[in-house]
Design a protein around this motif. Sequence first.
Motif, PDB file in Angstrom:
ATOM      1  N   ARG A 135       0.815  -1.210   0.000  1.00 28.89           N
ATOM      2  CA  ARG A 135       0.000   0.000   0.000  1.00 28.89           C
ATOM      3  C   ARG A 135       0.848   1.258   0.000  1.00 28.89           C
ATOM      4  N   LEU A 136       1.918   1.253   0.788  1.00 22.61           N
ATOM      5  CA  LEU A 136       2.771   2.440   0.880  1.00 22.61           C
ATOM      6  C   LEU A 136       4.032   2.326   0.037  1.00 22.61           C
ATOM      7  N   GLY A 137       4.181   1.186  -0.651  1.00 23.41           N
ATOM      8  CA  GLY A 137       5.374   0.997  -1.479  1.00 23.41           C
ATOM      9  C   GLY A 137       6.659   1.047  -0.685  1.00 23.41           C
ATOM     10  N   LEU A 138       6.684   0.347   0.479  1.00 27.25           N
ATOM     11  CA  LEU A 138       7.848   0.400   1.363  1.00 27.25           C
ATOM     12  C   LEU A 138       9.057  -0.275   0.735  1.00 27.25           C
ATOM     13  N   SER A 139      10.211   0.139   1.158  1.00 24.65           N
ATOM     14  CA  SER A 139      11.462  -0.467   0.697  1.00 24.65           C
ATOM     15  C   SER A 139      12.064  -1.312   1.817  1.00 24.65           C
ATOM     16  N   PHE A 140      12.936  -2.222   1.420  1.00 26.37           N
ATOM     17  CA  PHE A 140      13.647  -3.013   2.421  1.00 26.37           C
ATOM     18  C   PHE A 140      14.421  -2.097   3.358  1.00 26.37           C
ATOM     19  N   SER A 141      15.029  -1.068   2.813  1.00 27.76           N
ATOM     20  CA  SER A 141      15.866  -0.171   3.600  1.00 27.76           C
ATOM     21  C   SER A 141      15.071   0.518   4.704  1.00 27.76           C
ATOM     22  N   LEU A 142      13.924   1.090   4.364  1.00 29.13           N
ATOM     23  CA  LEU A 142      13.132   1.827   5.347  1.00 29.13           C
ATOM     24  C   LEU A 142      12.656   0.919   6.472  1.00 29.13           C
ATOM     25  N   VAL A 143      12.167  -0.257   6.120  1.00 31.16           N
ATOM     26  CA  VAL A 143      11.620  -1.159   7.138  1.00 31.16           C
ATOM     27  C   VAL A 143      12.725  -1.651   8.071  1.00 31.16           C
ATOM     28  N   TYR A 144      13.885  -1.956   7.521  1.00 28.86           N
ATOM     29  CA  TYR A 144      14.996  -2.382   8.377  1.00 28.86           C
ATOM     30  C   TYR A 144      15.447  -1.242   9.301  1.00 28.86           C
ATOM     31  N   TRP A 145      15.485  -0.024   8.793  1.00 26.14           N
ATOM     32  CA  TRP A 145      15.876   1.115   9.634  1.00 26.14           C
ATOM     33  C   TRP A 145      14.894   1.307  10.791  1.00 26.14           C
ATOM     34  N   LEU A 146      13.601   1.248  10.506  1.00 29.89           N
ATOM     35  CA  LEU A 146      12.598   1.486  11.541  1.00 29.89           C
ATOM     36  C   LEU A 146      12.614   0.391  12.605  1.00 29.89           C
ATOM     37  N   SER A 147      12.654  -0.866  12.175  1.00 35.44           N
ATOM     38  CA  SER A 147      12.580  -1.970  13.143  1.00 35.44           C
ATOM     39  C   SER A 147      13.844  -2.074  13.979  1.00 35.44           C
ATOM     40  N   GLY A 148      15.012  -2.001  13.324  1.00 37.98           N
ATOM     41  CA  GLY A 148      16.266  -2.079  14.071  1.00 37.98           C
ATOM     42  C   GLY A 148      16.447  -0.902  15.010  1.00 37.98           C
ATOM     43  N   GLY A 149      16.064   0.287  14.540  1.00 37.28           N
ATOM     44  CA  GLY A 149      16.175   1.465  15.391  1.00 37.28           C
ATOM     45  C   GLY A 149      15.286   1.386  16.618  1.00 37.28           C
ATOM     46  N   PHE A 150      14.075   0.852  16.451  1.00 41.43           N
ATOM     47  CA  PHE A 150      13.161   0.710  17.586  1.00 41.43           C
ATOM     48  C   PHE A 150      13.759  -0.208  18.652  1.00 41.43           C
ATOM     49  N   THR A 151      14.269  -1.364  18.231  1.00 40.42           N
ATOM     50  CA  THR A 151      14.846  -2.302  19.200  1.00 40.42           C
ATOM     51  C   THR A 151      16.025  -1.678  19.933  1.00 40.42           C
ATOM     52  N   ALA A 152      16.885  -0.984  19.212  1.00 42.21           N
ATOM     53  CA  ALA A 152      18.047  -0.352  19.847  1.00 42.21           C
ATOM     54  C   ALA A 152      17.619   0.706  20.860  1.00 42.21           C
ATOM     55  N   LEU A 153      16.617   1.508  20.532  1.00 42.46           N
ATOM     56  CA  LEU A 153      16.150   2.555  21.441  1.00 42.46           C
ATOM     57  C   LEU A 153      15.523   1.969  22.702  1.00 42.46           C
ATOM     58  N   VAL A 154      14.735   0.898  22.567  1.00 45.97           N
ATOM     59  CA  VAL A 154      14.137   0.257  23.743  1.00 45.97           C
ATOM     60  C   VAL A 154      15.226  -0.300  24.649  1.00 45.97           C
ATOM     61  N   ALA A 155      16.265  -0.898  24.054  1.00 47.15           N
ATOM     62  CA  ALA A 155      17.360  -1.444  24.861  1.00 47.15           C
ATOM     63  C   ALA A 155      18.076  -0.336  25.631  1.00 47.15           C
ATOM     64  N   VAL A 156      18.294   0.801  24.996  1.00 44.82           N
ATOM     65  CA  VAL A 156      18.920   1.939  25.685  1.00 44.82           C
ATOM     66  C   VAL A 156      18.026   2.418  26.827  1.00 44.82           C
ATOM     67  N   PHE A 157      16.714   2.472  26.589  1.00 44.04           N
ATOM     68  CA  PHE A 157      15.774   2.854  27.655  1.00 44.04           C
ATOM     69  C   PHE A 157      15.896   1.906  28.852  1.00 44.04           C
ATOM     70  N   CYS A 158      15.971   0.613  28.584  1.00 46.13           N
ATOM     71  CA  CYS A 158      16.075  -0.369  29.676  1.00 46.13           C
ATOM     72  C   CYS A 158      17.377  -0.202  30.451  1.00 46.13           C
ATOM     73  N   LEU A 159      18.450   0.143  29.750  1.00 48.39           N
ATOM     74  CA  LEU A 159      19.725   0.387  30.436  1.00 48.39           C
ATOM     75  C   LEU A 159      19.614   1.545  31.418  1.00 48.39           C
ATOM     76  N   LEU A 160      18.836   2.554  31.053  1.00 52.87           N
ATOM     77  CA  LEU A 160      18.738   3.769  31.866  1.00 52.87           C
ATOM     78  C   LEU A 160      17.639   3.706  32.917  1.00 52.87           C
ATOM     79  N   ALA A 161      16.555   3.003  32.645  1.00 56.91           N
ATOM     80  CA  ALA A 161      15.363   3.075  33.495  1.00 56.91           C
ATOM     81  C   ALA A 161      15.298   2.010  34.576  1.00 56.91           C
ATOM     82  N   TYR A 162      16.021   0.890  34.400  1.00 58.36           N
ATOM     83  CA  TYR A 162      15.902  -0.209  35.365  1.00 58.36           C
ATOM     84  C   TYR A 162      17.129  -0.292  36.253  1.00 58.36           C
ATOM     85  N   PRO A 163      16.947  -0.628  37.532  1.00 64.84           N
ATOM     86  CA  PRO A 163      18.102  -0.873  38.404  1.00 64.84           C
ATOM     87  C   PRO A 163      18.773  -2.179  38.028  1.00 64.84           C
ATOM     88  N   GLN A 164      19.958  -2.414  38.563  1.00 69.81           N
ATOM     89  CA  GLN A 164      20.643  -3.679  38.357  1.00 69.81           C
ATOM     90  C   GLN A 164      20.181  -4.661  39.433  1.00 69.81           C
TER      91      GLN A 164
END
Length: 409
Positions: free
Chosen positions: A167-196
Amino acid sequence: MQIIRLDNTPTLPPWRRPIALLFVMAMAMPVAFATWSALLNNFVIELAAFDGADIGWLHSVREIPGFLAIGVIALIMFIREQVLGLVALVMLGAATAVTAQFPSLAGILTVTMLSSIGFHYYETVNQSLQLQWIDKKKAPQTLGWLLSAGSAATLVVYLLIVLTWDRLGLSFSLVYWLSGGFTALVAVFCLLAYPQFESPHPQNKRMVLRQRYWLYYALQFMSGARRQIFVVFAGFMMVEKFGFTVADITRLFMFTLLVNMIAAPFLGRLVQVFGERRAMVIEYVGLTGVFFAYGGLYYFGWGVALATGLYIINHIFFSLALAMKTYFQKIADPADIAPTAAVAFTINHIAAVFLPALLGYVWLTDPGYVFMLAAAMALASLGLSLLIPRHPGPGHETVFQSRLLVAAE
């Protein structure tokens, strides 16, 4: 850095507790990995002109970090397990994000190696933390819910791809950027927000190989060899033999995950009620039949409907692999969990390093034979599962110890 012992975590807000962190990680990791998997076969065939041998080499390279997961033992001498797991998750996300920027065999192999280091080191640490943080009595069902959470996240990814790809004519590049970036950002959030979180049982920071764990090691080896055949060739078959498009393969993955999301908590409950031995017997009997039927797709010309059904059923049986985790949790010295998770991951990937490349060449001449070999491996796993006692524990790891105990009494 805030360090909190596990027995003090009930004082934390629910979203900052260890189980909550496990659920967040369980849902973040599949966003990158599921997207990579869903697009991979079409990406490498359409843009890099891969054949069966190429895809075999790709997956052999992808499994090298799994074979080297024993390196986690050295790393946790300097880095806390929780931090290591989240840093590895960042690496997985970042490498996934740039996957489509290298549409050649050499480029894809390089990026795949980097994302695989992140994935396998994350998985090694994650399995260790699950067994340390989850109470033994609640482990099967909690692991089932974690599987369900991961399936739900994956389902959302697949649904978005199906609804937007054409429908939106997505490219492999865009989808990989969005999905990989989301996972990396959530992991950084967990590093900062949770105690050890500090486990009450300090982990051995050296390699642990114990004779009494031999059955667990053997089950891990067979699981890794058998699973690789499915991971590498089942999806590839759907594209190569049946002409599945990106939307088709994603719909298949999406429906499979929907079924798993519903089934996983029930499978966890099944393991809790009937025990690891019976659960594994059910899994391996089912997988033997499924792999024989995969071979029949080539030898008897069975159609795409059966292939689709087999793919879904296969994933349901794979969900019962949580029984192997809880079996080890019951027999292990608590201090052995982290080093043994690393050793087990390495053992699991011994065959995975050479098997995909080797079978890639077999695939070029007889794809059905590849699945016949997987059926034989499932039968071998079935034989091993029969050696698990009804109530495993330290000193009671196999049925042989059961007989010795009876004789002693």
